[in-house]
Design an enzyme around this catalytic site. Structure first.
Site, PDB file in Angstrom:
ATOM      1  N   ASP A 164     -30.527  24.849 -14.286  1.00 11.43           N
ATOM      2  CA  ASP A 164     -29.758  26.085 -13.738  1.00 11.43           C
ATOM      3  C   ASP A 164     -29.406  27.037 -15.087  1.00 11.43           C
ATOM      4  OD1 ASP A 164     -27.747  24.506 -14.995  1.00 11.43           O
ATOM      5  OD2 ASP A 164     -26.202  24.633 -12.865  1.00 11.43           O
ATOM      6  N   SER A 165     -29.574  26.450 -16.290  1.00 14.26           N
ATOM      7  CA  SER A 165     -29.397  27.036 -17.339  1.00 14.26           C
ATOM      8  C   SER A 165     -30.249  28.390 -17.398  1.00 14.26           C
ATOM      9  CB  SER A 165     -29.741  26.272 -18.551  1.00 14.26           C
ATOM     10  OG  SER A 165     -31.176  25.786 -18.399  1.00 14.26           O
ATOM     11  N   ASP A 183     -32.899  21.010 -10.836  1.00  8.88           N
ATOM     12  CA  ASP A 183     -31.212  20.711 -11.225  1.00  8.88           C
ATOM     13  C   ASP A 183     -30.610  21.766  -9.984  1.00  8.88           C
ATOM     14  OD1 ASP A 183     -29.187  20.474 -12.988  1.00  8.88           O
ATOM     15  OD2 ASP A 183     -29.387  22.139 -13.928  1.00  8.88           O
ATOM     16  N   LYS A 195     -31.090  16.801 -10.311  1.00  7.66           N
ATOM     17  CA  LYS A 195     -29.883  16.365 -11.329  1.00  7.66           C
ATOM     18  C   LYS A 195     -28.641  16.956 -10.619  1.00  7.66           C
ATOM     19  CE  LYS A 195     -29.234  18.699 -15.290  1.00  7.66           C
ATOM     20  NZ  LYS A 195     -27.808  19.121 -15.115  1.00  7.66           N
ATOM     21  N   GLU A 200     -24.303  17.587 -11.442  1.00 15.11           N
ATOM     22  CA  GLU A 200     -23.191  17.419 -12.365  1.00 15.11           C
ATOM     23  C   GLU A 200     -21.914  16.832 -11.878  1.00 15.11           C
ATOM     24  OE1 GLU A 200     -22.355  21.365 -14.217  1.00 15.11           O
ATOM     25  OE2 GLU A 200     -24.423  21.670 -14.614  1.00 15.11           O
ATOM     26  N   GLU A 217     -23.726  15.491 -22.082  1.00 16.45           N
ATOM     27  CA  GLU A 217     -23.862  16.639 -22.827  1.00 16.45           C
ATOM     28  C   GLU A 217     -22.583  17.045 -23.410  1.00 16.45           C
ATOM     29  OE1 GLU A 217     -24.932  20.062 -20.321  1.00 16.45           O
ATOM     30  OE2 GLU A 217     -24.326  21.517 -22.065  1.00 16.45           O
TER      31      GLU A 217
END
Ligand code: KIV
Length: 282
Positions: A47-48, A86, A116, A118, A185
């Protein structure tokens, strides 16, 4: 020799053999093709992309639909890499059903190998539900950009014993939920070493030091394509922005100078057809 499709057991075998797994983000077909050719084992459609592709100042605005389209393109470009989708902001936060449905979209519509998400303890129920639905999950702890507002910005996490302890608890909760790997991270090396010893699943680093089973970086960072900000943990392996800029300037100049297009770029028609056209012109 053609590479065979990479699976989770292959990733664990790499660890057994002492081989470190390379992992990069990609957001489109040509990027994915290059990463596949380079032999990168894991590709994250991150999602970056909200920041490095769409120019937003956070990862929050990108939607599930947009992520799916990017992931489809990456899958086509990298048929044998292990592709992870993501889960974007608010695609797994509301409830377990939503989390399973959105994770399922990555697998069904985009052909992902895993997803993935978070967070640790606070999203462990969602991670477990997705795993129980048969979808492999990678956890992501430490600096979690979707909650950067809560973390006070894009900052190193786990710098004091209390937050480090919470992070260990996060990793353990994810392992208990059934994830196959945990990404850390922006975490001090000492803390990532402790976390690696605290869980048996694969551990990955993006700014968490060298003692992990694999390393992740963002494509745009390592090739010098994102000019807004470069985190300390990034190493730039190529600097393609000046090369692209040089080409763009040359193109503009040749258009202005009427040097482009040249004869070699023109399409021709046969003499017979030309004659007919000339008739038309009369
Ligand atoms: O979206 C992404 O690229 C990520 C990495 C920064 C870990 O989540």
């Amino acid at each position: 020799m053609e590479r065979k499709k990479i699976t989770i057991p292959d990733l664990y075998k790499m660890r057994e053999k002492g081989e470190v797994i390379s992992w990069l983000t990609a957001y489109d077909f040509p990027m994915a093709q290059l990463e596949e050719q380079a032999g990168i084992e894991i590709i994250l459609v991150g999602d970056s992309g909200s920041m490095v592709v769409y120019g937003n100042d956070s990862t929050l605005p990108i939607t599930m639909d947009t992520m799916i389209e990017h992931t489809k393109a990456v899958r086509k470009g990298a048929p044998t890499a292990f592709v992870i989708g993501d889960m974007p902001f608010m695609s797994y936060h509301k409830n377990v059903d939503d989390a399973i449905a959105n994770a399922g979209r990555f697998m069904k519509e985009a052909g992902c190998d895993a997803i993935k998400l978070e967070g640790g303890v606070r999203i462990a129920d969602k991670a477990k539900a997705i795993v129980d639905a048969g979808i492999p999950v990678m956890g992501h702890i430490g600096l979690t950009p979707q909650s950067s507002a809560m973390l006070g910005g894009f900052k190193v996490q786990g710098k004091d014993a209390e937050t480090a302890r919470n992070m260990i608890a996060d990793a353990r909760a994810l392992e208990k939920a059934g994830v196959f790997g945990v990404l850390m991270e922006c975490v001090p090396t000492k803390v990532s070493q402790i976390i690696k010893k605290s869980v048996s699943v694969l551990v990955f680093s993006i700014g968490a030091g060298p003692d992990c089973d694999g390393q992740l970086l963002i494509f745009h960072d390592i090739v010098g394509l994102y000019q807004c900000f470069t985190p300390k943990f990034v190493k730039q392996y190529a600097n393609i922005a000046p090369i692209i800029l040089d080409g763009l300037k040359k193109y503009r100049q040749e258009v202005r100078d009427k040097k482009f297009p040249g004869k070699e770029h023109e399409f021709k028609i046969s003499e017979a057809e030309l004659k007919k056209l000339e008739e038309l012109e009369k």
